[in-house]
Design a protein around this motif. Structure first.
Motif, PDB file in Angstrom:
ATOM      1  N   THR A   1       0.851  -1.202   0.000  1.00 40.76           N
ATOM      2  CA  THR A   1       0.000   0.000   0.000  1.00 40.76           C
ATOM      3  C   THR A   1       0.880   1.242   0.000  1.00 40.76           C
ATOM      4  N   CYS A   2       0.307   2.347  -0.441  1.00 38.74           N
ATOM      5  CA  CYS A   2       1.056   3.594  -0.580  1.00 38.74           C
ATOM      6  C   CYS A   2       1.474   4.135   0.788  1.00 38.74           C
TER       7      CYS A   2
ATOM      8  N   ASN B   1      -1.964   5.157   1.803  1.00 36.98           N
ATOM      9  CA  ASN B   1      -2.503   3.836   2.134  1.00 36.98           C
ATOM     10  C   ASN B   1      -3.291   3.126   1.043  1.00 36.98           C
ATOM     11  N   THR B   2      -3.332   3.716  -0.140  1.00 34.38           N
ATOM     12  CA  THR B   2      -4.065   3.058  -1.226  1.00 34.38           C
ATOM     13  C   THR B   2      -3.303   1.810  -1.683  1.00 34.38           C
ATOM     14  N   GLN B   3      -4.044   0.778  -2.063  1.00 31.55           N
ATOM     15  CA  GLN B   3      -3.435  -0.442  -2.602  1.00 31.55           C
ATOM     16  C   GLN B   3      -2.623  -0.098  -3.850  1.00 31.55           C
TER      17      GLN B   3
ATOM     18  N   CYS C   1       1.038   4.158  -7.141  1.00 30.98           N
ATOM     19  CA  CYS C   1      -0.125   4.467  -6.314  1.00 30.98           C
ATOM     20  C   CYS C   1      -1.170   5.073  -7.243  1.00 30.98           C
TER      21      CYS C   1
END
Ligand code: AMP
Ligand code: ZN
Length: 665
Positions: free
Chosen positions: A402-403, A407-409, A421
């Motif tokens: 995740t970023c 926090n993005t996948q 990302c």
């Protein structure tokens, strides 16, 4: 020889000389503009007289040939590797070995070891016949079409060259051109190339030779190969090659002893940093070719030559942690944080780890003792791990999924090395990077606003996209770090001023991937306003001159995103320019809308460029080749016979300049 043929020959000779002066001697004797005019003249003559075609004419350097599969070609003379040495003792051992095999004094030619991609060129009767990569030494790839675009490779030799021979050299990408290429890549949102050497060797295998032609590659030559060359020593060979028109760097020096070799090494170990291209050592060659013959080869290298690698600027240190950076495009780069260590005169604390594959390949783990080297690259790199020092409880590195910023996948496209990302509008470094691009000099060029302030504004939550800039007030920015009355005024004024920036630069500033300055200009000119660009389909876009499928897809995707349209609407409300001005449009009509026009031949009352501009200004499209889609051809005098034949076959109307201009009035 008739006069046309003579004229063609003269132009070719003249252009060849200019090429040579400029690319081999680094000494231009004609302006780019005048060179272009002569080249165009030659192109026109050759088009008109295909019977005088010459595969080695200077016109062939622009490229255009596309190679799908490079043909495997056997080297007539094997391309050997070189043995390596690292110390005075290594060199003395080498001398002792060879002195046992040959009689007489030995002289050595010392040369620089250029760091690029090796190439073998074959010449017959002074003409370049083929260019083959080293491959496995026995056979390589035929990359002639690509090599022909490199201007320092002579297509036609001069002087008293032997009828047939091979010459070996190195294709390098000088730093200056490399840096420029990377600036251009960053501008269109692509990842920069890692180092000149890989970029040079990658260039040789590009399928489209026109792409190779755009790259500032150079070819440095160092060895003649063949029989009856009329030379007796390596040094003489270099001199001869230079006379025949090759680019042979003049660092080469003839010495009488290993001490002389060491002096050469010591000098260049320091001065190589002033060279315009990368070198990674020195190559020492027994000068006398007869002695070379007697010495012969081992299974992999000549006995008569030796590479001396510059002292590897390499140390080992502990890897404390791995962190991950997010770039403007969302690309993730893993960074090694090292126990600070001295290397080549600087303290190194960080090194690039490139991507997930690289970490896995070297099995790099936190707390490992790693080898760090500083090569031509700006950032030091990690070569490997000292396994003897690996702690017992060590665990393999698990790459992030995740970023680290939002926090993005993460996603990783098929065939790409980098993770991305995808949170385009919600990931801080991407937001900041995009706004920094928006305000940059070639884009909105906002006075009083710098990259760091942009980061501050985003991190403070004052702006979230570039449209928000226009809502900022002096009261909002004053409390920011290092902001004073005056700088706050400048910032707000600079932003307000920027609404005057012309449409094509606004379009560039939007930061659409692959839309650099030139493409933005093309799009602005063609579509005239943003709505037309927004509504353009992929098929329509690829029909615009120089817009390829990659760009078209990216443009369509950008405007398909609701958020981007909203931002554009906001910018519009703030008064930014989203169409060409009256002035830019004056003289422009839709008279030729839908017409695809081919322009050919020589004109009397109007130049070819003016003619093309007139077509585009009136809504038509200029195409360079005749096809069933061609609406008509505007032909001057001297239309080429093959074009004429094609036009007749396809039944395409041919008109002259007078008829064309009458059509516009
Ligand atoms: P290596 O690849 O380490 O075995 O080194 C051999 C390579 O060094 C050759 O294939 C050449 O491409 C390259 N090289 C660079 N400069 C020279 C030079 N002056 N003489 C011979 N080889 C060179
Ligand atoms: Zn993110």
């Amino acid at each position: 020889m008739n006069t046309v043929e003579q004229h063609i020959q003269n132009l070719r000779d003249e252009l060849r000389t200019h090429n040579y002066n400029y690319y081999v001697l680094d000494n231009a004797t004609i302006s780019d503009f005048d060179f272009d005019i002569k080249l165009k003249e030659l192109q026109a003559l050759e088009a008109k007289h295909p019977e005088f075609f010459d595969a080695n004419s200077p016109t062939q350097r622009v490229g255009g040939a596309v190679t799908k599969n490079f043909e495997t070609t056997v080297h007539e003379h094997r391309m050997y590797s070189l043995d390596n040495s690292y110390s005075k003792e290594d060199l003395q051992d080498w001398e002792t070995r060879i002195k046992k095999l040959i009689d007489g004094d030995i002289q050595y030619t010392c040369e620089l070891k250029y760091d690029g991609a090796s190439i073998s060129l074959t010449y017959e009767d002074g003409k370049l016949i083929k260019a083959v990569t080293r491959g496995d030494g026995f056979q390589g790839d035929n990359v002639t079409a690509n090599i022909k675009t490199i201007k320092s490779v002579p297509l036609q030799l001069k002087g008293d060259f032997p009828p047939k021979f091979d010459i070996r050299g190195e294709i390098v990408l000088p730093f200056e051109g490399f840096i420029k290429m990377n600036e251009e890549r960053i501008e269109i949102g692509e990842e920069p190339y890692r180092n000149p050497r890989n970029t040079a060797s990658g260039s040789l295998k590009l399928q489209d030779s026109a792409e190779v032609a755009k790259r500032p590659l150079e070819c440095l030559l160092y060895n003649l190969t063949g029989t009856n060359l009329g030379v007796n020593t390596q040094f003489e060979g270099l001199e001869k090659a230079r006379q025949w028109g090759f680019k042979v760097p003049d660092a080469a020096k003839l010495v009488d002893s290993i001490d002389g070799v060491l002096e050469f090494v010591e000098y260049w170990d320091v001065h190589r940093h002033d060279l315009p291209y990368e070198t990674d050592g020195v190559v020492i060659k027994v000068n006398n070719l007869q002695q070379q013959d007697e010495l012969g080869y081992t299974a992999k290298a000549p006995r008569w030559a030796m590479a001396y690698k510059f002292k590897a600027e390499r140390v080992s240190t502990r890897l404390n942690s791995i962190t991950y950076q997010v770039g403007r495009t969302g690309a993730i780069t893993p960074v090694a944080n090292l126990e600070p260590v001295e290397l080549a005169g600087t303290t190194v604390k960080r090194a690039s780890l490139h991507n997930a594959d690289q970490i896995a390949k070297l099995d790099i783990r936190v707390n490992d003792e790693v080898y760090v080297e500083k090569g031509g690259e700006i950032i030091p790199k990690i070569l490997g791990v000292d396994l003897t020092k690996r702690p017992e409880n060590s665990e393999p590195t698990i790459y992030i999924s995740t970023c680290p910023e939002c926090n993005t996948q993460l996603v990783r496209q098929e065939g790409e090395a980098q993770h991305y990302c995808p949170n385009y509008n919600g990931c801080n470094p991407q937001i900041i990077g995009r706004i920094q691009h928006f305000i940059s000099r070639k884009a909105m060029d906002i006075d009083g606003l710098g990259g760091e302030t942009v980061a501050l504004l985003v991190n403070e939550g004052l702006i979230n996209n570039y449209a928000d800039l226009y809502k900022l007030t002096k009261e909002q920015v004053l409390p920011l770090e290092r902001m004073a009355e005056k700088s706050a005024d400048n910032l707000i004024n600079g932003i307000a001023e920027s609404v005057k920036v012309p449409f094509e630069r606004v379009l560039f500033a939007l930061g659409i991937r692959y839309v650099g300055e030139t493409v933005a200009k093309k799009l602005a000119k063609h579509y005239k306003n943003i709505d037309a660009v927004i509504n353009a389909t992929q098929e329509e876009l690829v029909n615009v001159d120089e817009i390829g499928i990659k760009i078209a897809e990216s443009v369509v995707a950008f405007f398909a995103a609701e958020e981007n349209i909203e931002i554009i609407n906001n910018l519009r409300a703030f008064g930014l320019k989203f169409e060409l001005t009256e002035e830019q449009l004056s003289g422009q009509t839709e008279l030729l809308k839908g017409n695809i026009v081919v322009v050919t031949g020589v004109f009397e009352t109007i130049s070819r460029n003016e003619l093309k501009k007139a077509i585009e200004d009136n809504g038509g499209k200029v195409s360079s080749s005749i096809s069933s889609k061609t609406s008509y051809i505007v032909a001057g005098s001297n239309m080429g016979p093959s074009k004429k034949e094609k036009a007749e076959k396809l039944n395409v109307l041919i008109i002259n300049e007078v008829e064309f201009l009458r059509m516009l009035n």
